[in-house]
Design a protein around this motif. Structure first.
Motif, PDB file in Angstrom:
ATOM      1  N   GLU A   1     -15.663  -3.301 -18.196  1.00 38.59           N
ATOM      2  CA  GLU A   1     -15.374  -2.764 -16.876  1.00 38.59           C
ATOM      3  C   GLU A   1     -13.954  -3.118 -16.461  1.00 38.59           C
ATOM      4  OE1 GLU A   1     -17.955  -4.218 -13.853  1.00 38.59           O
ATOM      5  OE2 GLU A   1     -17.040  -3.017 -12.267  1.00 38.59           O
ATOM      6  N   GLN A   2     -13.247  -2.123 -15.911  1.00 40.62           N
ATOM      7  CA  GLN A   2     -11.934  -2.385 -15.338  1.00 40.62           C
ATOM      8  C   GLN A   2     -12.075  -2.469 -13.826  1.00 40.62           C
ATOM      9  OE1 GLN A   2      -8.655  -0.009 -16.785  1.00 40.62           O
ATOM     10  NE2 GLN A   2      -9.187  -0.355 -18.923  1.00 40.62           N
TER      11      GLN A   2
ATOM     12  N   GLY B   1      -5.807  13.106 -13.151  1.00 43.96           N
ATOM     13  CA  GLY B   1      -6.572  11.871 -13.320  1.00 43.96           C
ATOM     14  C   GLY B   1      -5.665  10.656 -13.345  1.00 43.96           C
ATOM     15  N   LEU B   2      -6.087   9.612 -14.048  1.00 45.36           N
ATOM     16  CA  LEU B   2      -5.283   8.410 -14.206  1.00 45.36           C
ATOM     17  C   LEU B   2      -4.636   8.436 -15.580  1.00 45.36           C
ATOM     18  CD1 LEU B   2      -7.352   7.544 -11.938  1.00 45.36           C
ATOM     19  CD2 LEU B   2      -7.148   5.240 -12.848  1.00 45.36           C
TER      20      LEU B   2
ATOM     21  N   TYR C   1      -1.611   2.144 -14.167  1.00 45.83           N
ATOM     22  CA  TYR C   1      -1.829   3.592 -14.243  1.00 45.83           C
ATOM     23  C   TYR C   1      -1.061   4.272 -13.112  1.00 45.83           C
ATOM     24  CZ  TYR C   1      -6.134   2.471 -16.905  1.00 45.83           C
ATOM     25  OH  TYR C   1      -7.049   2.003 -17.815  1.00 45.83           O
TER      26      TYR C   1
ATOM     27  N   GLN D   1      -1.636   7.873 -10.795  1.00 49.24           N
ATOM     28  CA  GLN D   1      -2.649   8.874 -10.502  1.00 49.24           C
ATOM     29  C   GLN D   1      -2.002  10.029  -9.761  1.00 49.24           C
ATOM     30  OE1 GLN D   1      -5.864   7.553  -7.918  1.00 49.24           O
ATOM     31  NE2 GLN D   1      -7.252   9.036  -8.837  1.00 49.24           N
TER      32      GLN D   1
ATOM     33  N   PHE E   1      -3.616  -3.671 -16.616  1.00 52.35           N
ATOM     34  CA  PHE E   1      -3.198  -2.285 -16.855  1.00 52.35           C
ATOM     35  C   PHE E   1      -2.438  -1.746 -15.653  1.00 52.35           C
ATOM     36  CE2 PHE E   1      -6.261  -1.962 -20.338  1.00 52.35           C
ATOM     37  CZ  PHE E   1      -7.225  -2.885 -19.956  1.00 52.35           C
TER      38      PHE E   1
ATOM     39  N   ARG F   1       0.831  -1.202   0.000  1.00 50.11           N
ATOM     40  CA  ARG F   1       0.000   0.000   0.000  1.00 50.11           C
ATOM     41  C   ARG F   1       0.866   1.253   0.000  1.00 50.11           C
ATOM     42  NH1 ARG F   1      -5.498  -0.696   1.086  1.00 50.11           N
ATOM     43  NH2 ARG F   1      -5.587   1.468   0.453  1.00 50.11           N
TER      44      ARG F   1
ATOM     45  N   PHE G   1     -10.105  -2.383 -10.296  1.00 44.96           N
ATOM     46  CA  PHE G   1      -8.876  -1.788  -9.798  1.00 44.96           C
ATOM     47  C   PHE G   1      -8.448  -2.358  -8.448  1.00 44.96           C
ATOM     48  CE2 PHE G   1      -7.909   1.768 -12.614  1.00 44.96           C
ATOM     49  CZ  PHE G   1      -9.078   1.860 -13.350  1.00 44.96           C
ATOM     50  N   GLY G   2      -7.141  -2.386  -8.254  1.00 40.80           N
ATOM     51  CA  GLY G   2      -6.589  -2.646  -6.937  1.00 40.80           C
ATOM     52  C   GLY G   2      -6.644  -1.385  -6.086  1.00 40.80           C
ATOM     53  N   PRO G   3      -6.247  -1.476  -4.818  1.00 47.12           N
ATOM     54  CA  PRO G   3      -6.331  -0.329  -3.900  1.00 47.12           C
ATOM     55  C   PRO G   3      -5.236   0.706  -4.108  1.00 47.12           C
ATOM     56  CG  PRO G   3      -5.400  -2.213  -2.781  1.00 47.12           C
ATOM     57  CD  PRO G   3      -5.804  -2.694  -4.143  1.00 47.12           C
TER      58      PRO G   3
ATOM     59  N   LEU H   1      -1.842   2.507  -9.705  1.00 42.50           N
ATOM     60  CA  LEU H   1      -3.036   1.672  -9.684  1.00 42.50           C
ATOM     61  C   LEU H   1      -2.933   0.588 -10.752  1.00 42.50           C
ATOM     62  CD1 LEU H   1      -5.684   4.483  -9.351  1.00 42.50           C
ATOM     63  CD2 LEU H   1      -5.323   2.684  -7.684  1.00 42.50           C
TER      64      LEU H   1
ATOM     65  N   LEU I   1      -2.312   6.124 -18.280  1.00 36.92           N
ATOM     66  CA  LEU I   1      -1.939   4.749 -18.576  1.00 36.92           C
ATOM     67  C   LEU I   1      -0.440   4.631 -18.852  1.00 36.92           C
ATOM     68  CD1 LEU I   1      -2.997   1.846 -19.112  1.00 36.92           C
ATOM     69  CD2 LEU I   1      -3.338   2.547 -21.492  1.00 36.92           C
TER      70      LEU I   1
ATOM     71  N   PHE J   1       0.014  -1.624 -20.667  1.00 35.97           N
ATOM     72  CA  PHE J   1      -1.028  -2.615 -20.510  1.00 35.97           C
ATOM     73  C   PHE J   1      -0.647  -3.893 -21.231  1.00 35.97           C
ATOM     74  CE2 PHE J   1      -3.179  -2.085 -24.667  1.00 35.97           C
ATOM     75  CZ  PHE J   1      -2.665  -0.864 -25.069  1.00 35.97           C
TER      76      PHE J   1
END
Lengths: 118, 117
Positions: free
Chosen positions: B105-106, B42-43, B35, B37, B33, B9, B108-110, B90, B45, B48
């Protein structure tokens, strides 16, 4: 240069008010998604729109995809403190690699930080 | 319940160090993917992958590389970390044909908050 312009960047409102977030571009997209992200977590999908002029409703949230598929809006009715978070629009684009394999990817807007005060 | 997990984390590294960020998904998704942030941006890329051992550059690949040896695992590598790579990273995954990766839909991890000193 940001492909997607999202506005406003910040929104601070009282509980019960309505609000609209906009996502605009000069490019045409194959699809448009809206995500919501809470602190310490990754974004979570709210909706996907794919047809120009499409309107989708999710309880108090209304999503619209522009007729020309270049813009989208998110409208929240009677906002609640639980709506607080970062809202992200993401446009789907298509490409192909040197070997001819098609792939899609998302391009995200800058995000809108929404705070709803009780 | 679908799940994307990221190895750390929080991570603090020194300039010039080699950094590995690991991502694992348990949904048998084809596409993965990475990313970053940053506030106000925003995010964005980085890289991928739509299949094992396949990778494609995203919008900001400079200074990064990736590895996908197994379908469920996608690693992001910072060959020589620099202070401008301090960011939230991310990982995400999605199912299906690569051509639909911009529509499906993607998940996402935390996120991993990386600080490079």
């Amino acid at each position: 240069t940001q492909l997607l312009e999202q506005s406003p960047q910040f929104l601070s409102i009282q509980e019960g008010e309505n609000l609209t977030v906009y996502c605009n571009s000069s490019s045409v997209f194959s699809s448009l998604q809206w995500y919501r992200q809470e602190p310490g977590e990754g974004p979570v999908l709210l909706v996907t729109v794919v047809t120009g002029g499409e309107v989708k409703k999710l309880k108090r949230l209304t999503f619209q995809f522009g007729d020309a598929r270049k813009d989208s809006s998110l409208h929240i009715t009677a906002a609640q403190p639980g709506d607080t978070g970062l809202y992200l629009c993401a446009a789907g684009t298509l490409g192909a690699n040197a070997g001819g394999t098609s792939y899609g990817k998302l391009t995200f807007g800058q995000g809108t930080i929404l705070t709803v005060h009780p | 319940d679908v799940k994307v997990t990221q190895s750390s984390r929080y991570l603090v590294k020194r300039t010039g160090e080699k950094v590995f960020l690991e991502c694992v998904q348990d949904m048998d998704h084809e596409n993965m993917f990475w990313y970053r942030q940053d506030p106000g941006l925003g995010l964005r890329l980085i890289y991928f992958s739509y299949d094992v051992k396949m990778k494609e550059k995203g919008d900001i690949p400079e200074g990064y590389s990736v590895s996908r040896e197994k379908k469920e695992r996608f690693s992001l590598i910072l060959e020589s970390a620099s202070t401008n790579q301090t960011s939230m990273y991310l990982c995400a995954s999605s199912y299906g044909y690569s051509g639909l990766a911009g529509r499906n839909e993607q998940f996402f991890g935390p996120g991993t908050r990386l600080t490079v000193l």
